[in-house]
Write a protein that holds these residues in place. Structure first.
Motif, short mmCIF file in Angstrom:
data_model
loop_
_atom_site.label_atom_id
_atom_site.label_comp_id
_atom_site.label_asym_id
_atom_site.label_seq_id
_atom_site.Cartn_x
_atom_site.Cartn_y
_atom_site.Cartn_z
N LEU A 69 0.83 -1.21 0.00
CA LEU A 69 0.00 0.00 0.00
C LEU A 69 0.86 1.26 0.00
N LEU A 70 1.89 1.24 0.88
CA LEU A 70 2.72 2.44 0.98
C LEU A 70 3.50 2.70 -0.31
N ARG A 72 2.41 1.91 -3.26
CA ARG A 72 1.41 2.46 -4.19
C ARG A 72 1.20 3.94 -3.94
N ILE A 73 1.21 4.31 -2.67
CA ILE A 73 1.04 5.73 -2.32
C ILE A 73 2.22 6.55 -2.81
N PHE B 24 -1.60 7.87 9.51
CA PHE B 24 -2.26 7.10 8.46
C PHE B 24 -1.84 5.62 8.55
N VAL B 25 -0.53 5.40 8.70
CA VAL B 25 -0.02 4.03 8.78
C VAL B 25 -0.63 3.30 9.99
N VAL B 28 -4.02 2.21 9.07
CA VAL B 28 -3.94 1.04 8.18
C VAL B 28 -3.74 -0.22 9.02
N GLU B 55 -7.55 -0.23 -2.31
CA GLU B 55 -8.29 0.88 -2.92
C GLU B 55 -8.95 1.75 -1.84
N PHE B 57 -8.01 2.21 1.26
CA PHE B 57 -7.03 3.06 1.95
C PHE B 57 -6.50 4.16 1.03
N LEU B 58 -6.37 3.85 -0.24
CA LEU B 58 -5.93 4.89 -1.17
C LEU B 58 -6.96 6.03 -1.22
N TYR B 61 -6.54 8.01 1.82
CA TYR B 61 -5.34 8.83 1.70
C TYR B 61 -5.59 10.06 0.83
N LYS B 62 -6.22 9.82 -0.31
CA LYS B 62 -6.43 10.92 -1.25
C LYS B 62 -7.51 11.90 -0.78
#
Ligand SMILES: [Zn+2]
Lengths: 176, 191
Positions: A69-70, A72-73, B24-25, B28, B55, B57-58, B61-62
């Protein structure tokens, strides 16, 4: 066989199991279950399903979930940075190109037909056309302004414009 | 490290909104297993479930600023994950033709099994987890969602009511109908 009764009793099952029914309804369910084998069977089957369901082993994320995930970020962040850089340089280049095209083209217009070139409607049509050719929204206003002030200059630069006429026609039509 | 006070999810997302990526981590780490388990029950495929949670988490994030403190963080993230899982499922179901003919009824059309016939055939207490998972997968979406939220994730009625944006009373009656539907589907699959 009282079907409506059975349907009503079945509707109470969840709250019956959770012990949250008012006592008189609970008593009704008890009485019905004691006398109706069909509902009793549904109820028992349902209890079995729920027991299995509540004891299902839960699945977990794989160990590299967070690192994937990280990264991808990271990729996402790099992309957006590059997109920003790309966009800003792209619009600058495009802006210069339009500006050059406009200055020269207005010069030509004035040469060929000095009156119609001053009609604002025609001029803005031209500007719109230019925008459609090159998607550079933010620079348009500036360019139109600066080209207006350049229009006076271009009159004094008529000779130079005549010389570059062929070139500039190519420049403008090349953007189609 | 052990001296650090344990922050709530809401404090963590606030810290992340303020630019702290470690927060954030931490979120997660707190949610990845729960969400993979949650989404897996919809999609019945581990790789797809992980993808969908990534997806999720993305999106968090966004769109971190889309979260407002009026809702619990868990409600917000379950909603995102649930929506992603369900839209993936709709895509799949459009691609597939189901063999079971009774998958077209909707939430409002539930009628209990006619107790007059067929119910004798049910073998009690003998459903394996795998069979139940298949039956959940085959359930129409509203039933499926409510079963997963209530009986797998074991969320409170109140929490489900916020996630699905329906009144508590409706949640309770839907849980009941969904369970009956599940039991009914299992008995069909068994036949
Ligand atoms: Zn009955």
């Amino acid at each position: 066989m009282q079907n409506t009764d059975c349907a009503y009793i079945c509707e109470q099952f969840t709250e019956y199991q959770e012990n949250s029914l008012p006592s008189e309804i609970r008593a009704k369910v008890d009485a019905h279950l004691a006398s109706c084998s069909s509902c009793r069977e549904i109820f028992q089957s349902l209890s079995g399903v729920l027991e299995t369901l509540h004891n299902l082993p839960s699945v977990k994320a794989t160990t590299d979930f967070t690192s994937t995930l990280l990264s991808r970020i990271d990729t996402l962040n790099q992309e957006t940075t590059w997109q920003r850089i790309y966009h800003s340089s792209y619009s600058k280049v495009a802006g210069y190109a339009i500006a050059a095209g406009l200055i020269v083209a207005i010069g030509i217009n004035i040469l060929i037909d000095p009156i119609s070139s001053m009609k604002p409607g025609l001029k803005s049509n031209f500007a719109v056309e230019q925008t459609n050719q090159i998607q550079s929204d933010e620079s348009l206003a500036e360019i139109t302004d600066s080209s207006a002030s350049h229009a006076a200059d271009s009159l004094t630069l008529q000779n130079a414009t005549i010389n570059s006429q062929n070139q500039s026609v190519q420049l403008v039509s090349g953007k189609k | 490290m052990s001296e650090k006070p344990i922050l709530t999810d809401e404090q963590l997302i606030a810290a992340f909104q303020a630019g702290d990526e470690h927060a954030f981590v931490e979120l997660v780490d707190r949610y990845k297993d729960r969400l993979v388990n949650f989404v897996y029950r919809f999609l019945h495929d581990m790789t797809d479930a992980e993808d969908m949670v990534q997806e999720t988490f993305l999106k968090v994030y966004k769109n971190k600023h889309a979260y407002r403190e009026i809702a619990k963080f868990s409600t917000w993230i379950y909603t995102i994950a649930g929506n992603l899982a369900r839209s993936e499922l709709r895509k799949r179901k459009r691609r597939k033709t189901y063999t079971m003919s009774d998958l077209s009824f909707d939430d409002n059309e539930f009628t209990p099994v006619d107790p007059g016939k067929g119910t004798e055939a049910i073998v009690f207490n003998s459903y394996a987890g795998e069979e139940i998972m298949k039956a959940i997968y085959a359930l129409p979406e509203p039933f499926q969602t409510i079963i997963i939220l209530r009986d797998i994730q074991e969320l409170s009625y109140e929490h489900i009511s916020t996630i699905l944006d329906i009144p508590m009373g409706t949640v309770k009656s839907r849980v009941n109908r969904a369970r009956l539907k599940l039991q009914e589907t299992l008995s069909y699959l068994k036949e």
